[in-house]
Design an enzyme around this catalytic site. Structure first.
Site, PDB file in Angstrom:
ATOM      1  N   GLY A 109     -52.901 -73.843  14.359  1.00 37.04           N
ATOM      2  CA  GLY A 109     -53.794 -72.881  14.984  1.00 37.04           C
ATOM      3  C   GLY A 109     -54.595 -73.457  16.132  1.00 37.04           C
ATOM      4  O   GLY A 109     -55.562 -72.840  16.590  1.00 37.04           O
ATOM      5  N   SER A 110     -54.197 -74.625  16.627  1.00 37.12           N
ATOM      6  CA  SER A 110     -54.964 -75.280  17.688  1.00 37.12           C
ATOM      7  C   SER A 110     -54.643 -74.737  19.073  1.00 37.12           C
ATOM      8  O   SER A 110     -55.382 -74.952  20.026  1.00 37.12           O
ATOM      9  CB  SER A 110     -54.698 -76.786  17.674  1.00 37.12           C
ATOM     10  N   GLY A 111     -53.486 -74.073  19.218  1.00 32.19           N
ATOM     11  CA  GLY A 111     -53.093 -73.571  20.528  1.00 32.19           C
ATOM     12  C   GLY A 111     -52.340 -74.572  21.368  1.00 32.19           C
ATOM     13  O   GLY A 111     -52.115 -74.338  22.555  1.00 32.19           O
ATOM     14  N   LEU A 112     -51.911 -75.690  20.762  1.00 34.38           N
ATOM     15  CA  LEU A 112     -51.173 -76.724  21.491  1.00 34.38           C
ATOM     16  C   LEU A 112     -49.682 -76.717  21.148  1.00 34.38           C
ATOM     17  O   LEU A 112     -48.975 -77.668  21.478  1.00 34.38           O
ATOM     18  CB  LEU A 112     -51.769 -78.108  21.206  1.00 34.38           C
ATOM     19  N   GLY A 113     -49.221 -75.664  20.502  1.00 27.91           N
ATOM     20  CA  GLY A 113     -47.803 -75.564  20.161  1.00 27.91           C
ATOM     21  C   GLY A 113     -47.399 -76.423  18.981  1.00 27.91           C
ATOM     22  O   GLY A 113     -46.273 -76.924  18.922  1.00 27.91           O
ATOM     23  N   SER A 115     -46.688 -75.896  15.708  1.00 30.29           N
ATOM     24  CA  SER A 115     -45.568 -75.499  14.845  1.00 30.29           C
ATOM     25  C   SER A 115     -44.232 -75.733  15.532  1.00 30.29           C
ATOM     26  O   SER A 115     -43.304 -76.338  14.954  1.00 30.29           O
ATOM     27  CB  SER A 115     -45.698 -74.024  14.446  1.00 30.29           C
ATOM     28  N   GLU A 147     -37.377 -71.039  14.312  1.00 33.17           N
ATOM     29  CA  GLU A 147     -38.740 -70.526  14.154  1.00 33.17           C
ATOM     30  C   GLU A 147     -38.818 -69.021  14.340  1.00 33.17           C
ATOM     31  O   GLU A 147     -39.467 -68.316  13.546  1.00 33.17           O
ATOM     32  CB  GLU A 147     -39.665 -71.238  15.146  1.00 33.17           C
ATOM     33  N   ASP A 159     -42.876 -73.389  24.000  1.00 32.41           N
ATOM     34  CA  ASP A 159     -43.286 -74.567  23.246  1.00 32.41           C
ATOM     35  C   ASP A 159     -42.122 -75.481  22.890  1.00 32.41           C
ATOM     36  O   ASP A 159     -42.217 -76.710  22.984  1.00 32.41           O
ATOM     37  CB  ASP A 159     -44.019 -74.150  21.969  1.00 32.41           C
TER      38      ASP A 159
END
Length: 340
Positions: A109-113, A115, A147, A159
């Site tokens: 959930g950090s927004g840095l891709g 997953s 994914e 990503d």
């Protein structure tokens, strides 16, 4: 033997959201992103016993599974199980016995891709172990399919390609899930100045990106004019960002980021909120000229462009919000695999 891999996380500098279907299919998307010295790691140790061990070291999650060709992907560690299922289905056609250990340098959930980058790293570790004949586009596409198709997780297309290719890339997105990666040759001192002036700030919040992305998709399908026009502007932002970086007009980047911040909020309602708006406005009053919420929005990391030496004033001004600044460097290398 141990088979290892690592893949870099990324920040999106411009165009984020235009890589999501159906916008990318209907209008073509464009994103500019850059990979950072924060990584997702995967290690595979083959086992003689007939069982599977999955261990997400950063999250303290562990599963022992039977050695079968496919495992249900509900519940814990679905990314790890999803990659295994696809590797068996497409390549080995028989169960594998191994211990898989993963670790990510940033929280979910950090927004840095995180997953998608983790999926790329796991695919890379399996490719190293099994000597799979996969190129960069093959690995990125396979990670994307695992994914988005196999696991049904909402998201865009940038990503997986950023994590696989590495570096600063201008990416184009078309119908039929076609992606073109254009690596940018940016002078090192331009990157050094960008790195010096661009703060990476964790807001001490997280978000479920799928909710924001689903609303964004609905807005396109329902022909929401304001949302679609905002995405058009973000695509234009990616072009402006590419030109500024290539020509060394680094101090224009703050204004280009601010341009994108204003338009991105019109794509979906959850992208920003009063707390994030207050952080952003406080940073601008302290000297930042622009920034953005990383990833789909809603929380996680923000990037803030601070020209001159204003970064120190901005860091001081944001102390009351309880977030944290993270050191990083831009990295050129994408997915790396090796054996020991």
């Amino acid at each position: 033997m141990m088979y290892r891999s690592k893949a870099p996380l990324r920040i999106g500098l411009a165009g984020g959201g235009t890589d999501v279907s159906p916008y990318a299919d209907l209008y073509h998307g464009a994103v500019l992103n850059a990979t950072l010295s924060l990584f997702a790691y995967a290690s595979i140790e083959p086992l003689h016993e007939s069982h599977i061990e999955l261990y997400a070291a950063d999250r303290g999650q562990h599963l022992s599974l039977s050695c079968v060709a496919e495992h249900p992907v509900d519940g814990e560690l679905q990314l790890l199980k999803g990659v295994y299922n696809r590797i068996v289905k497409d390549f080995t056609h028989q169960p594998l016995s191994f211990r898989l250990t993963t670790y990510v340098d940033a929280p979910p959930g950090s927004g840095l891709g995180t997953s998608s980058t983790l999926v790329v790293a796991i695919v890379g570790a399996f490719a190293e172990w099994l000597k799979l004949p996969l190129g960069e586009y093959d690995i990125a596409r396979l990670a994307y399919e695992i994914e988005r198709h196999d696991l049904g997780m909402a998201g865009g297309r940038q990503d997986q390609y950023a994590a696989t290719f590495g570096g600063v890339n201008f990416m184009e997105f078309y119908a039929d899930e076609k992606v073109i990666v254009n690596p940018l040759r940016i002078r090192q001192h331009y990157l050094d100045e960008l790195e010096n002036n661009l703060l990476l700030y964790h807001t001490a919040t997280s978000r479920l990106s799928s909710i924001i992305i689903e609303e964004q998709k609905r807005n396109v399908m329902q022909k929401n004019t304001a949302s679609i026009e905002a995405m058009h502007q973000l695509k234009e932002q990616a072009i402006l960002m590419k030109e500024a970086l290539l020509k060394g007009r680094i101090d224009e980047i703050g204004e280009i980021l601010d341009f994108g911040f204003q338009h991105k909020r019109r794509m979906a309602s959850g992208i920003s909120n009063p707390q994030l708006d207050e952080i952003y406005e406080t940073a601008k009053k302290a000297g930042a000229t622009g920034g953005k919420i990383s990833g789909a929005g809603g929380g996680g990391f923000m990037i803030l462009y601070c020209p001159g030496n204003t970064r120190y004033r901005v860091m001081e001004a944001l102390k009351p919000f309880g977030g944290s600044f993270h050191k990083y460097q831009f990295v050129q290398q994408g997915l790396t695999t090796w054996s020991i």
